[in-house]
Write an enzyme that holds these catalytic residues in place. Structure first.
Site, PDB file in Angstrom:
ATOM      1  CB  SER A 122     -34.549   0.204  -1.805  1.00 57.76           C
ATOM      2  OG  SER A 122     -35.027  -0.977  -1.251  1.00 57.76           O
ATOM      3  CG  HIS A 143     -39.817   0.856  -1.235  1.00 58.97           C
ATOM      4  ND1 HIS A 143     -39.415   1.740  -0.277  1.00 58.97           N
ATOM      5  CD2 HIS A 143     -38.878  -0.131  -1.246  1.00 58.97           C
ATOM      6  CE1 HIS A 143     -38.280   1.313   0.255  1.00 58.97           C
ATOM      7  NE2 HIS A 143     -37.945   0.181  -0.317  1.00 58.97           N
ATOM      8  CD  GLU A 155     -41.096   5.183   0.439  1.00 56.31           C
ATOM      9  OE1 GLU A 155     -40.785   6.182   1.094  1.00 56.31           O
ATOM     10  OE2 GLU A 155     -40.256   4.466  -0.130  1.00 56.31           O
ATOM     11  CG  ASN A 193     -34.578   3.155   1.838  1.00 55.61           C
ATOM     12  OD1 ASN A 193     -34.526   2.912   3.032  1.00 55.61           O
ATOM     13  ND2 ASN A 193     -34.906   2.246   0.945  1.00 55.61           N
TER      14      ASN A 193
HETATM   15  N1  LIG Z   1     -34.061  -5.731   2.771  1.00 54.92           N
HETATM   16  C1  LIG Z   1     -34.851  -4.686   2.983  1.00 54.92           C
HETATM   17  O1  LIG Z   1     -34.985  -4.180   4.095  1.00 54.92           O
HETATM   18  C2  LIG Z   1     -35.646  -4.123   1.842  1.00 54.92           C
HETATM   19  C3  LIG Z   1     -36.742  -3.285   2.110  1.00 54.92           C
HETATM   20  C4  LIG Z   1     -37.509  -2.788   1.059  1.00 54.92           C
HETATM   21  C5  LIG Z   1     -37.172  -3.118  -0.256  1.00 54.92           C
HETATM   22  N2  LIG Z   1     -36.085  -3.927  -0.488  1.00 54.92           N
HETATM   23  C6  LIG Z   1     -35.801  -4.267  -1.888  1.00 54.92           C
HETATM   24  O2  LIG Z   1     -36.341  -5.553  -2.149  1.00 54.92           O
HETATM   25  C7  LIG Z   1     -35.548  -6.211  -3.142  1.00 54.92           C
HETATM   26  C8  LIG Z   1     -35.086  -7.547  -2.610  1.00 54.92           C
HETATM   27  O3  LIG Z   1     -34.344  -7.347  -1.427  1.00 54.92           O
HETATM   28  P1  LIG Z   1     -34.178  -8.492  -0.321  1.00 54.92           P
HETATM   29  O4  LIG Z   1     -33.751  -7.831   0.921  1.00 54.92           O
HETATM   30  O5  LIG Z   1     -35.384  -9.385  -0.334  1.00 54.92           O
HETATM   31  O6  LIG Z   1     -32.912  -9.294  -0.942  1.00 54.92           O
HETATM   32  P2  LIG Z   1     -32.482 -10.816  -0.715  1.00 54.92           P
HETATM   33  O7  LIG Z   1     -31.040 -10.859  -1.039  1.00 54.92           O
HETATM   34  O8  LIG Z   1     -32.960 -11.328   0.596  1.00 54.92           O
HETATM   35  O9  LIG Z   1     -33.314 -11.599  -1.862  1.00 54.92           O
HETATM   36  C9  LIG Z   1     -33.110 -11.423  -3.241  1.00 54.92           C
HETATM   37  C10 LIG Z   1     -33.623 -12.683  -3.944  1.00 54.92           C
HETATM   38  O10 LIG Z   1     -33.608 -12.466  -5.351  1.00 54.92           O
HETATM   39  C11 LIG Z   1     -33.308 -13.716  -5.941  1.00 54.92           C
HETATM   40  N3  LIG Z   1     -32.930 -13.514  -7.339  1.00 54.92           N
HETATM   41  C12 LIG Z   1     -31.784 -13.009  -7.834  1.00 54.92           C
HETATM   42  N4  LIG Z   1     -31.849 -12.944  -9.180  1.00 54.92           N
HETATM   43  C13 LIG Z   1     -33.082 -13.426  -9.544  1.00 54.92           C
HETATM   44  C14 LIG Z   1     -33.752 -13.602 -10.785  1.00 54.92           C
HETATM   45  N5  LIG Z   1     -33.195 -13.270 -11.934  1.00 54.92           N
HETATM   46  N6  LIG Z   1     -35.004 -14.105 -10.773  1.00 54.92           N
HETATM   47  C15 LIG Z   1     -35.587 -14.453  -9.609  1.00 54.92           C
HETATM   48  N7  LIG Z   1     -35.005 -14.308  -8.406  1.00 54.92           N
HETATM   49  C16 LIG Z   1     -33.755 -13.787  -8.369  1.00 54.92           C
HETATM   50  C17 LIG Z   1     -32.203 -14.286  -5.059  1.00 54.92           C
HETATM   51  O11 LIG Z   1     -32.021 -15.674  -5.261  1.00 54.92           O
HETATM   52  C18 LIG Z   1     -32.760 -13.942  -3.685  1.00 54.92           C
HETATM   53  O12 LIG Z   1     -33.582 -14.964  -3.168  1.00 54.92           O
HETATM   54  C19 LIG Z   1     -34.403  -5.249  -3.482  1.00 54.92           C
HETATM   55  O13 LIG Z   1     -34.784  -4.491  -4.588  1.00 54.92           O
HETATM   56  C20 LIG Z   1     -34.330  -4.371  -2.231  1.00 54.92           C
HETATM   57  O14 LIG Z   1     -33.780  -3.102  -2.500  1.00 54.92           O
HETATM   58  C21 LIG Z   1     -35.340  -4.465   0.514  1.00 54.92           C
END
Ligand SMILES: NC(=O)c1ccc[n+]([C@@H]2O[C@H](COP(=O)([O-])OP(=O)(O)OC[C@H]3O[C@@H](n4cnc5c(N)ncnc54)[C@H](O)[C@@H]3O)[C@@H](O)[C@H]2O)c1
Length: 289
Positions: A122, A143, A155, A193
């Site tokens: 993000s 994204h 995006e 964002n």
């Molecule tokens: N939450 C949102 O609204 C949103 C929206 C768009 C983008 N994002 C982006 O998406 C990404 C993930 O966010 P999320 O909300 O799903 O987080 P989350 O905390 O729900 O999930 C993250 C996952 O990554 C896993 N993980 C950590 N290290 C790892 C590794 N080395 N190999 C494999 N898996 C690993 C964790 O176990 C976890 O399941 C981030 O970059 C975030 O910025 C989030």
């Protein structure tokens, strides 16, 4: 580029949703996470959402079964060897530059030649991840928005090294995933964002200074501004820990106070009140999802 197999690294909120969208659009998907419990939770969540669609007569049971049959899982997050056959890999691990860089370094070693490598970050510098992969010309940001099965925006993010062919492949993939695209250069927060984060932070400051309640702040935005969700409920949906990570990298890059995570946000994260996923953030939700 002919895409059949999609790899998704990270099976949290976003990884699970992206995997569901890819499988629903006919791709073979392998989901990898370090945490086996998160993988099981991800598959269970997908199963539940598909069952709900069947119940509402939006989906046939046979189609739901086919989506689930296209999903494979693996806990080989260190080696990522299960992704060596993928045509596209979408990284959606925790918003931490060190963790993401390690994933991209490893993908550079194991992914098949010509594979498209995408990050769902993000706010972190995509250029750093592209460099870590050793194949910067094939790296792009995709994204997705939360939740990916309901929100169609992607995006597409390019760095100075992304080639036109890579961009075309990414666009074609997103069209096959039934997404609506906007294109943006590698800048912290991209379009959405960059606008949303300071807006949410102002809502948190309003609440924390006692000017208005969380309910009234969100209602003002929903009823008065015609937003589907208020800013505080949106923060809870994003995940307060993820929002804090996003803010930290935006603040570091822009150095502007409007991107600094408010104290109340940090305190809630310290207490483990991460929003919907833990059942409590600015609002209460009962059991976490
Ligand atoms: N939450 C949102 O609204 C949103 C929206 C768009 C983008 N994002 C982006 O998406 C990404 C993930 O966010 P999320 O909300 O799903 O987080 P989350 O905390 O729900 O999930 C993250 C996952 O990554 C896993 N993980 C950590 N290290 C790892 C590794 N080395 N190999 C494999 N898996 C690993 C964790 O176990 C976890 O399941 C981030 O970059 C975030 O910025 C989030």
């Amino acid at each position: 580029m002919q895409v059949q197999r999609v790899g998704v690294v990270g099976s949290g909120l976003m990884g699970a949703g992206i995997a569901q969208v890819a499988a629903a659009n006919g791709f073979q998907v392998t989901v990898v996470d370090v945490d086996e419990a998160r993988i099981n939770q991800a598959i269970e969540g997908i199963r539940r959402r598909l069952a709900r669609d069947v119940q509402r007569e939006r989906l046939l049971q046979s189609d739901a079964d086919a989506v689930l049959a296209r999903l494979l899982t693996s806990a080989d997050a260190d080696s990522l060897e299960s992704l060596a056959v993928a045509d596209v890999v979408i990284e959606a691990v925790v918003e931490d530059i060190d963790v993401k860089s390690r994933v991209f370094r490893r993908l550079g070693e194991v992914a098949k030649p010509g594979a498209l490598l995408a990050s769902n970050t993000s706010s972190l510098p995509l250029s750093d991840l592209a460099a870590a992969s050793g194949r910067p010309e094939r790296v792009v940001g995709l994204h997705f928005f939360n939740p990916p099965w309901a929100l169609k925006l992607v995006e597409i993010v390019t760095t100075a090294s992304t080639t036109d062919e890579t961009l075309d492949d990414a666009r074609a993939l997103c069209e096959e995933l039934d997404r609506v695209l906007v294109q943006v250069k590698d800048t912290p927060g991209f379009i959405a964002n960059r606008l949303l984060v300071p807006f949410i932070f102002d809502a948190i400051h309003l609440m924390d200074s006692g000017v208005a309640s969380a309910e009234d702040i969100d209602n003002a935005c929903k009823v008065g501004l015609n937003h589907t969700m208020g800013p505080l409920a949106t923060a809870d949906l994003i995940g307060l820990d993820t929002l804090q990570f996003i803010a930290e990298s935006m603040f570091e890059e822009y150095g502007e106070a409007r991107f600094k995570a408010p104290t109340l946000l940090r305190r809630l994260v310290s207490l483990g009140h991460l929003g919907r996923k833990t059942g409590r953030g600015f609002f209460h939700y009962g059991e976490g999802v």
